[in-house]
Design a protein around this motif. Structure first.
Motif, mmCIF file in Angstrom:
data_model
loop_
_atom_site.group_PDB
_atom_site.id
_atom_site.type_symbol
_atom_site.label_atom_id
_atom_site.label_comp_id
_atom_site.label_asym_id
_atom_site.label_seq_id
_atom_site.Cartn_x
_atom_site.Cartn_y
_atom_site.Cartn_z
ATOM 1 N N VAL A 129 0.849 -1.200 0.000
ATOM 2 C CA VAL A 129 0.000 0.000 0.000
ATOM 3 C C VAL A 129 0.878 1.240 0.000
ATOM 4 N N ARG A 130 1.889 1.231 0.877
ATOM 5 C CA ARG A 130 2.782 2.395 0.956
ATOM 6 C C ARG A 130 3.461 2.643 -0.381
ATOM 7 N N GLU A 131 3.950 1.555 -0.990
ATOM 8 C CA GLU A 131 4.648 1.688 -2.270
ATOM 9 C C GLU A 131 3.737 2.316 -3.333
ATOM 10 N N SER A 132 2.492 1.810 -3.413
ATOM 11 C CA SER A 132 1.557 2.352 -4.420
ATOM 12 C C SER A 132 1.259 3.816 -4.150
ATOM 13 N N VAL A 133 0.980 4.108 -2.872
ATOM 14 C CA VAL A 133 0.599 5.480 -2.524
ATOM 15 C C VAL A 133 1.755 6.441 -2.814
ATOM 16 N N LEU A 134 2.970 6.051 -2.425
ATOM 17 C CA LEU A 134 4.113 6.954 -2.625
ATOM 18 C C LEU A 134 4.419 7.127 -4.110
ATOM 19 N N GLU A 135 4.206 6.076 -4.899
ATOM 20 C CA GLU A 135 4.465 6.215 -6.336
ATOM 21 C C GLU A 135 3.487 7.207 -6.968
ATOM 22 N N VAL A 136 2.217 7.073 -6.588
ATOM 23 C CA VAL A 136 1.212 8.000 -7.111
ATOM 24 C C VAL A 136 1.491 9.421 -6.612
ATOM 25 N N LEU A 169 -5.006 14.212 -1.004
ATOM 26 C CA LEU A 169 -4.943 12.841 -0.465
ATOM 27 C C LEU A 169 -6.031 11.936 -1.047
ATOM 28 N N ALA A 170 -7.232 12.478 -1.232
ATOM 29 C CA ALA A 170 -8.323 11.663 -1.770
ATOM 30 C C ALA A 170 -7.983 11.196 -3.188
ATOM 31 N N GLU A 171 -7.400 12.103 -3.979
ATOM 32 C CA GLU A 171 -7.023 11.733 -5.346
ATOM 33 C C GLU A 171 -5.907 10.692 -5.336
ATOM 34 N N VAL A 172 -4.953 10.862 -4.444
ATOM 35 C CA VAL A 172 -3.867 9.885 -4.326
ATOM 36 C C VAL A 172 -4.454 8.508 -4.003
ATOM 37 N N ALA A 173 -5.376 8.484 -3.042
ATOM 38 C CA ALA A 173 -5.996 7.212 -2.644
ATOM 39 C C ALA A 173 -6.702 6.567 -3.834
ATOM 40 N N ALA A 174 -7.489 7.360 -4.549
ATOM 41 C CA ALA A 174 -8.250 6.835 -5.680
ATOM 42 C C ALA A 174 -7.317 6.275 -6.756
ATOM 43 N N ARG A 175 -6.296 7.032 -7.107
ATOM 44 C CA ARG A 175 -5.377 6.582 -8.157
ATOM 45 C C ARG A 175 -4.562 5.366 -7.742
ATOM 46 N N ALA A 176 -4.263 5.287 -6.442
ATOM 47 C CA ALA A 176 -3.464 4.158 -5.965
ATOM 48 C C ALA A 176 -4.339 2.941 -5.696
ATOM 49 N N GLY A 177 -5.663 3.120 -5.791
ATOM 50 C CA GLY A 177 -6.570 2.020 -5.521
ATOM 51 C C GLY A 177 -6.550 1.624 -4.054
ATOM 52 N N VAL A 178 -6.432 2.604 -3.198
ATOM 53 C CA VAL A 178 -6.326 2.373 -1.759
ATOM 54 C C VAL A 178 -7.465 3.146 -1.086
ATOM 55 N N LYS A 229 -9.520 5.646 1.029
ATOM 56 C CA LYS A 229 -9.254 7.017 1.445
ATOM 57 C C LYS A 229 -8.913 7.063 2.931
ATOM 58 N N THR A 230 -9.668 6.262 3.716
ATOM 59 C CA THR A 230 -9.457 6.257 5.170
ATOM 60 C C THR A 230 -8.029 5.861 5.527
ATOM 61 N N THR A 231 -7.529 4.852 4.820
ATOM 62 C CA THR A 231 -6.157 4.400 5.059
ATOM 63 C C THR A 231 -5.176 5.538 4.849
ATOM 64 N N VAL A 232 -5.372 6.234 3.736
ATOM 65 C CA VAL A 232 -4.427 7.297 3.385
ATOM 66 C C VAL A 232 -4.508 8.443 4.398
ATOM 67 N N TYR A 233 -5.744 8.851 4.729
ATOM 68 C CA TYR A 233 -5.871 9.942 5.707
ATOM 69 C C TYR A 233 -5.334 9.525 7.067
ATOM 70 N N ARG A 234 -5.590 8.273 7.486
ATOM 71 C CA ARG A 234 -5.157 7.855 8.811
ATOM 72 C C ARG A 234 -3.635 7.737 8.868
ATOM 73 N N ARG A 235 -3.039 7.251 7.793
ATOM 74 C CA ARG A 235 -1.600 7.015 7.855
ATOM 75 C C ARG A 235 -0.773 8.270 7.592
ATOM 76 N N TRP A 236 -1.220 9.097 6.614
ATOM 77 C CA TRP A 236 -0.366 10.232 6.240
ATOM 78 C C TRP A 236 -0.937 11.594 6.653
ATOM 79 N N ARG A 237 -2.208 11.629 7.015
ATOM 80 C CA ARG A 237 -2.879 12.805 7.572
ATOM 81 C C ARG A 237 -2.971 14.016 6.641
ATOM 82 N N THR A 238 -1.820 14.521 6.135
ATOM 83 C CA THR A 238 -1.810 15.752 5.335
ATOM 84 C C THR A 238 -0.904 15.558 4.121
ATOM 85 N N PRO A 239 -1.034 16.433 3.130
ATOM 86 C CA PRO A 239 -0.095 16.378 2.001
ATOM 87 C C PRO A 239 1.358 16.464 2.477
#
Lengths: 209, 209
Positions: free
Chosen positions: B20-27, B42-51, B53-63
């Motif tokens: 998940v981290r790898e996909s999110v960071l690549e996007v 963050l929402a766009e990153v989540a969508a493009r990474a196929g992850v 949204k909650t995961t992305v907001y919880r783990r990385w919080r902000t841009p």
């Protein structure tokens, strides 16, 4: 009041135009230093400078146009080059000037804002390159004189020497965050002078000639 | 699909988390390189990474949190230091690596975006300093070995030497716009090596000791 209309008894247009430009650029610099390029708004600049909005839009057109003119003004207002009779002393003066600029609260923020803007705006990038062109060209005679005095070899690329003085200070500002103090300035100047004396900045083209 | 819910037969959480981290960071890197920090969502990153949204907001919080982790990953993924047995060759390898990074389309845009973001975001600035810390520390043994070999004097500040190699290349990228070519890389490495050999980077503290 619309400052575009010259009124009886007002100073001559040249003088007024220059004063309008000075006010507008000062406000633009303040806003850039405070809040960055993304928030630079021509209408707000006009209002704060007490200048007609039409004047500002007609003359500068876009935020990038305004930043471009600010950089022209900054290059014009910058101090003339040193002329101490020794390369290391000239480069030391240059390094101290750059260090002073990059540690001054307003100037440091201003440079960071403009450099940031240049990363995503081509017109600002071009204006920034012109700014550094002007400054590097102003100091070029220091290196040329050092060639004449035999301190550095013929074919030494003055622009590369002067870039080598500024670069470590900008790297501290933008990348490493290390302090831009007097030791850093001295090191930058000395390293450039030593490398120049050793012929490091003789261009490959000059080596072949 | 909500990737937050582990399903029967799925790989172990550690592996999934890493993927998940790898996909999110690549996007995130792609979006930063394409459009800059201001448009990183963050929402766009989540969508493009196929992850989720909650995961992305919880783990990385902000841009800025996301960029910070991207920089940690970039530092981890970076190539190890050279070990050629000669300072100039090690510094040449370092300069070529930096030059290659700063001239690669995606990487160059990515660095410009992150450096721009760091000028107006403290968390990103701190993450960027940590990135350069990590990279400078990775290459520090090259200078320490040169001290042992007697190529440069004891008390030489490794960080200053390595900064002197990178700095002119970053100055070209961000300020002068001069080309980052092989000659520039060579000049940067040679200038740093020559100045280091002359004792320019011995700290004042070490000089007094």
């Amino acid at each position: 009041m619309d400052h575009d209309i010259a009124w009886p008894g007002s100073v001559r247009p040249g003088g007024r135009t220059a004063r309008v430009r000075e006010s507008v650029l000062e406000v633009a610099g303040d806003l850039l230093a405070d809040r960055g390029f993304a928030h630079l708004d021509l209408a707000e600049v006009a209002a704060r400078a007490g200048v007609g909005k039409t004047t500002v839009y007609r003359r500068w057109r876009t935020p990038a146009g305004l930043v471009g003119d600010l950089l022209v003004d900054m290059a014009e207002q910058s101090l003339p080059r040193a002329d101490t009779g020794s390369l290391i002393e000239d480069l030391m003066a240059n390094a101290r000037l750059v260090a002073k600029t990059l540690t001054d609260g307003r100037q440091s923020n201003l440079f960071r804002a403009v450099i940031a803007a240049a990363t995503c705006d081509d017109a600002t990038a071009a204006a920034l390159r012109t700014f550094y062109d002007t400054r590097l060209t102003e100091w070029t005679p220091c290196v040329e004189a050092a060639v004449v005095r035999g301190e550095v070899p013929a074919g030494t690329d003055a622009r590369a020497v002067l870039s080598a003085v500024s670069a470590p200070l900008y790297y501290r500002l933008l990348a490493s965050g290390d302090p831009i103090d007097d030791e850093a300035a001295e090191q930058a100047a000395k390293a450039a002078a030593v490398a120049a004396a050793a012929g490091t900045f003789v261009t490959k083209q000059a080596q072949r000639a």
